[in-house]
Design a protein around this motif. Structure first.
Motif, PDB file in Angstrom:
ATOM      1  N   SER A  11      50.058 -11.806  53.631  1.00  0.00           N
ATOM      2  CA  SER A  11      48.819 -10.798  53.390  1.00  0.00           C
ATOM      3  C   SER A  11      49.132 -10.120  52.071  1.00  0.00           C
ATOM      4  O   SER A  11      47.987  -9.550  51.793  1.00  0.00           O
ATOM      5  CB  SER A  11      48.968  -9.823  54.683  1.00  0.00           C
ATOM      6  OG  SER A  11      50.170  -9.223  54.715  1.00  0.00           O
ATOM      7  N   MET A  15      45.892  -9.737  49.981  1.00  0.00           N
ATOM      8  CA  MET A  15      45.017  -8.453  49.737  1.00  0.00           C
ATOM      9  C   MET A  15      45.373  -7.862  48.522  1.00  0.00           C
ATOM     10  O   MET A  15      44.540  -7.175  47.777  1.00  0.00           O
ATOM     11  CB  MET A  15      45.320  -7.485  51.007  1.00  0.00           C
ATOM     12  CG  MET A  15      44.927  -7.869  52.301  1.00  0.00           C
ATOM     13  SD  MET A  15      43.281  -8.480  52.337  1.00  0.00           S
ATOM     14  CE  MET A  15      43.190  -9.178  53.990  1.00  0.00           C
ATOM     15  N   LYS A  37      33.516 -18.128  56.050  1.00  0.00           N
ATOM     16  CA  LYS A  37      32.895 -17.778  57.352  1.00  0.00           C
ATOM     17  C   LYS A  37      32.777 -19.379  58.204  1.00  0.00           C
ATOM     18  O   LYS A  37      32.628 -19.384  59.315  1.00  0.00           O
ATOM     19  CB  LYS A  37      31.644 -17.393  57.387  1.00  0.00           C
ATOM     20  CG  LYS A  37      31.511 -16.039  56.693  1.00  0.00           C
ATOM     21  CD  LYS A  37      30.226 -15.384  56.968  1.00  0.00           C
ATOM     22  CE  LYS A  37      30.312 -13.873  56.431  1.00  0.00           C
ATOM     23  NZ  LYS A  37      31.400 -12.969  57.143  1.00  0.00           N
ATOM     24  N   SER A  42      37.654 -21.458  57.437  1.00  0.00           N
ATOM     25  CA  SER A  42      38.255 -19.928  57.456  1.00  0.00           C
ATOM     26  C   SER A  42      39.275 -19.549  58.231  1.00  0.00           C
ATOM     27  O   SER A  42      39.878 -18.764  57.846  1.00  0.00           O
ATOM     28  CB  SER A  42      36.798 -19.048  58.041  1.00  0.00           C
ATOM     29  OG  SER A  42      36.869 -19.413  59.424  1.00  0.00           O
ATOM     30  N   HIS A  43      39.464 -20.228  59.292  1.00  0.00           N
ATOM     31  CA  HIS A  43      40.986 -20.162  60.133  1.00  0.00           C
ATOM     32  C   HIS A  43      42.074 -20.465  59.256  1.00  0.00           C
ATOM     33  O   HIS A  43      43.190 -19.866  59.294  1.00  0.00           O
ATOM     34  CB  HIS A  43      40.633 -21.009  61.413  1.00  0.00           C
ATOM     35  CG  HIS A  43      41.946 -20.872  62.286  1.00  0.00           C
ATOM     36  ND1 HIS A  43      42.281 -20.132  62.898  1.00  0.00           N
ATOM     37  CD2 HIS A  43      43.041 -21.891  62.419  1.00  0.00           C
ATOM     38  CE1 HIS A  43      43.504 -20.210  63.287  1.00  0.00           C
ATOM     39  NE2 HIS A  43      44.111 -21.359  63.315  1.00  0.00           N
ATOM     40  N   LYS A  46      42.449 -17.914  56.636  1.00  0.00           N
ATOM     41  CA  LYS A  46      43.119 -16.747  57.270  1.00  0.00           C
ATOM     42  C   LYS A  46      44.660 -16.973  57.456  1.00  0.00           C
ATOM     43  O   LYS A  46      45.567 -16.049  57.291  1.00  0.00           O
ATOM     44  CB  LYS A  46      42.408 -16.296  58.570  1.00  0.00           C
ATOM     45  CG  LYS A  46      41.107 -15.670  58.436  1.00  0.00           C
ATOM     46  CD  LYS A  46      40.521 -15.591  59.826  1.00  0.00           C
ATOM     47  CE  LYS A  46      39.133 -15.099  59.550  1.00  0.00           C
ATOM     48  NZ  LYS A  46      38.275 -14.861  60.883  1.00  0.00           N
ATOM     49  N   ILE A  51      46.174 -13.332  57.734  1.00  0.00           N
ATOM     50  CA  ILE A  51      45.268 -12.583  58.301  1.00  0.00           C
ATOM     51  C   ILE A  51      44.932 -12.692  59.939  1.00  0.00           C
ATOM     52  O   ILE A  51      44.975 -13.933  59.946  1.00  0.00           O
ATOM     53  CB  ILE A  51      43.811 -12.621  57.376  1.00  0.00           C
ATOM     54  CG1 ILE A  51      44.259 -12.288  55.835  1.00  0.00           C
ATOM     55  CG2 ILE A  51      42.833 -11.989  58.186  1.00  0.00           C
ATOM     56  CD1 ILE A  51      43.029 -12.577  55.017  1.00  0.00           C
ATOM     57  N   HIS A  52      44.759 -11.835  60.587  1.00  0.00           N
ATOM     58  CA  HIS A  52      44.572 -12.065  61.891  1.00  0.00           C
ATOM     59  C   HIS A  52      43.294 -12.980  62.206  1.00  0.00           C
ATOM     60  O   HIS A  52      42.334 -12.783  61.449  1.00  0.00           O
ATOM     61  CB  HIS A  52      44.633 -11.035  62.712  1.00  0.00           C
ATOM     62  CG  HIS A  52      44.519 -10.913  64.305  1.00  0.00           C
ATOM     63  ND1 HIS A  52      43.389 -11.589  65.066  1.00  0.00           N
ATOM     64  CD2 HIS A  52      45.711 -10.543  65.160  1.00  0.00           C
ATOM     65  CE1 HIS A  52      43.816 -11.602  66.140  1.00  0.00           C
ATOM     66  NE2 HIS A  52      45.048 -11.151  66.390  1.00  0.00           N
ATOM     67  N   LYS A  54      41.034 -13.037  64.299  1.00  0.00           N
ATOM     68  CA  LYS A  54      40.008 -12.403  64.710  1.00  0.00           C
ATOM     69  C   LYS A  54      39.097 -11.354  63.735  1.00  0.00           C
ATOM     70  O   LYS A  54      38.048 -10.903  63.946  1.00  0.00           O
ATOM     71  CB  LYS A  54      40.157 -11.677  65.980  1.00  0.00           C
ATOM     72  CG  LYS A  54      40.451 -12.538  67.119  1.00  0.00           C
ATOM     73  CD  LYS A  54      40.655 -11.423  68.667  1.00  0.00           C
ATOM     74  CE  LYS A  54      41.023 -12.561  69.637  1.00  0.00           C
ATOM     75  NZ  LYS A  54      41.150 -11.839  70.879  1.00  0.00           N
ATOM     76  N   ARG A  55      39.973 -11.337  62.499  1.00  0.00           N
ATOM     77  CA  ARG A  55      39.494 -10.520  61.776  1.00  0.00           C
ATOM     78  C   ARG A  55      38.214 -11.467  60.987  1.00  0.00           C
ATOM     79  O   ARG A  55      38.495 -12.517  60.652  1.00  0.00           O
ATOM     80  CB  ARG A  55      40.514 -10.051  60.689  1.00  0.00           C
ATOM     81  CG  ARG A  55      41.327  -9.036  61.275  1.00  0.00           C
ATOM     82  CD  ARG A  55      41.026  -7.679  61.280  1.00  0.00           C
ATOM     83  NE  ARG A  55      40.425  -7.137  60.120  1.00  0.00           N
ATOM     84  CZ  ARG A  55      41.040  -6.350  59.324  1.00  0.00           C
ATOM     85  NH1 ARG A  55      42.259  -6.004  59.660  1.00  0.00           N
ATOM     86  NH2 ARG A  55      40.456  -5.715  58.430  1.00  0.00           N
ATOM     87  N   SER A  56      37.253 -10.602  60.642  1.00  0.00           N
ATOM     88  CA  SER A  56      36.280 -11.244  59.759  1.00  0.00           C
ATOM     89  C   SER A  56      36.130 -10.833  58.214  1.00  0.00           C
ATOM     90  O   SER A  56      36.771  -9.806  57.941  1.00  0.00           O
ATOM     91  CB  SER A  56      34.875 -11.125  60.245  1.00  0.00           C
ATOM     92  OG  SER A  56      34.630  -9.413  60.084  1.00  0.00           O
ATOM     93  N   PHE A  57      35.944 -11.627  57.380  1.00  0.00           N
ATOM     94  CA  PHE A  57      35.883 -11.437  55.982  1.00  0.00           C
ATOM     95  C   PHE A  57      34.532 -10.784  55.482  1.00  0.00           C
ATOM     96  O   PHE A  57      33.453 -11.080  55.825  1.00  0.00           O
ATOM     97  CB  PHE A  57      36.061 -12.571  55.019  1.00  0.00           C
ATOM     98  CG  PHE A  57      37.239 -13.307  55.226  1.00  0.00           C
ATOM     99  CD1 PHE A  57      38.379 -12.852  54.509  1.00  0.00           C
ATOM    100  CD2 PHE A  57      37.306 -14.479  55.857  1.00  0.00           C
ATOM    101  CE1 PHE A  57      39.730 -13.677  54.384  1.00  0.00           C
ATOM    102  CE2 PHE A  57      38.563 -15.038  56.006  1.00  0.00           C
ATOM    103  CZ  PHE A  57      39.591 -14.432  55.369  1.00  0.00           C
TER     104      PHE A  57
END
Length: 199
Positions: A11, A15, A37, A42-43, A46, A51-52, A54-57
């Motif tokens: 991460s 980030m 998306k 996207s999975h 992540k 990245i979790h 369930k988090r969205s970009f």
């Protein structure tokens, strides 16, 4: 420090390097948004970035703030100049914030300009402990803005938490305490009067 010579968590790279990821994404924002998306893809992104699931970009904007500003052209030429510094997030994700800031400054009779090159404050990097890389970006900021004699306005989102660092940057550029006080009080008064006038 602990990560000297060691790999950081995934991460941190996802980030901390967002400035560079965003520069690539801005070349084809629709494609980048699709990848971020799309189910499955996207999975994978992540998982690779730590990245979790369930988090969205946040979506990339169709046009960056810098592209909007350069396409629109200058306003208020010959009036008092001010340099508007958009951070990575407002430039790539929410350019409307930068556009609104430019229009407010122009409404109070400033000739708004932007830095001659794309810049990043380095905040995401030093949040993740990537201090050498952050120092390199800050040096770019100082080298780019040092020749400028205009006032500096930062369009802050992520770097709001680093507002003391912004003051430090101004002082590094040669501002003295009375300059900072005059800028804050004078700018605040002008913005307040503009807000009252607009209603």
């Amino acid at each position: 420090h602990y990560y000297q010579g060691r790999l950081r968590p995934r991460s941190a790279y996802a980030m901390g390097l967002i400035y560079w990821w965003s520069r690539v994404a801005a070349m084809a924002p629709a494609l980048a948004n699709f990848a971020l998306k799309a189910p499955g893809l996207s999975h994978v992104i992540k998982a690779a970035g730590g990245i979790h699931p369930k988090r969205s970009f946040p979506p990339y904007a169709k046009e960056t703030f810098r592209a909007w500003f350069e396409r629109r052209g200058a306003r208020n030429e010959g009036r008092p100049p001010v340099v508007l510094f958009p951070d990575t997030f407002n430039n790539f994700f929410t350019p409307g914030v930068g556009a609104a800031a430019a229009e407010v400054l122009e409404a109070i009779d400033y000739d708004v300009r932007i830095p001659k090159r794309i810049l990043c404050c380095g905040r995401p990097l030093y949040d993740k402990g990537m201090l050498d890389s952050a120092k390199g970006l800050l040096r770019q900021v100082l080298d780019t803005l040092e020749p400028e004699t205009e006032e500096l306005v930062v369009v802050a989102s992520h770097i709001t938490m680093g507002k003391r660092d912004t003051t430090g940057t101004r002082m590094a550029l040669g501002a003295v305490n009375r300059d900072l006080v005059a800028l804050v009080l004078g700018g605040g008064l002008k913005l307040s009067l503009a807000g009252i006038a607009v209603g």
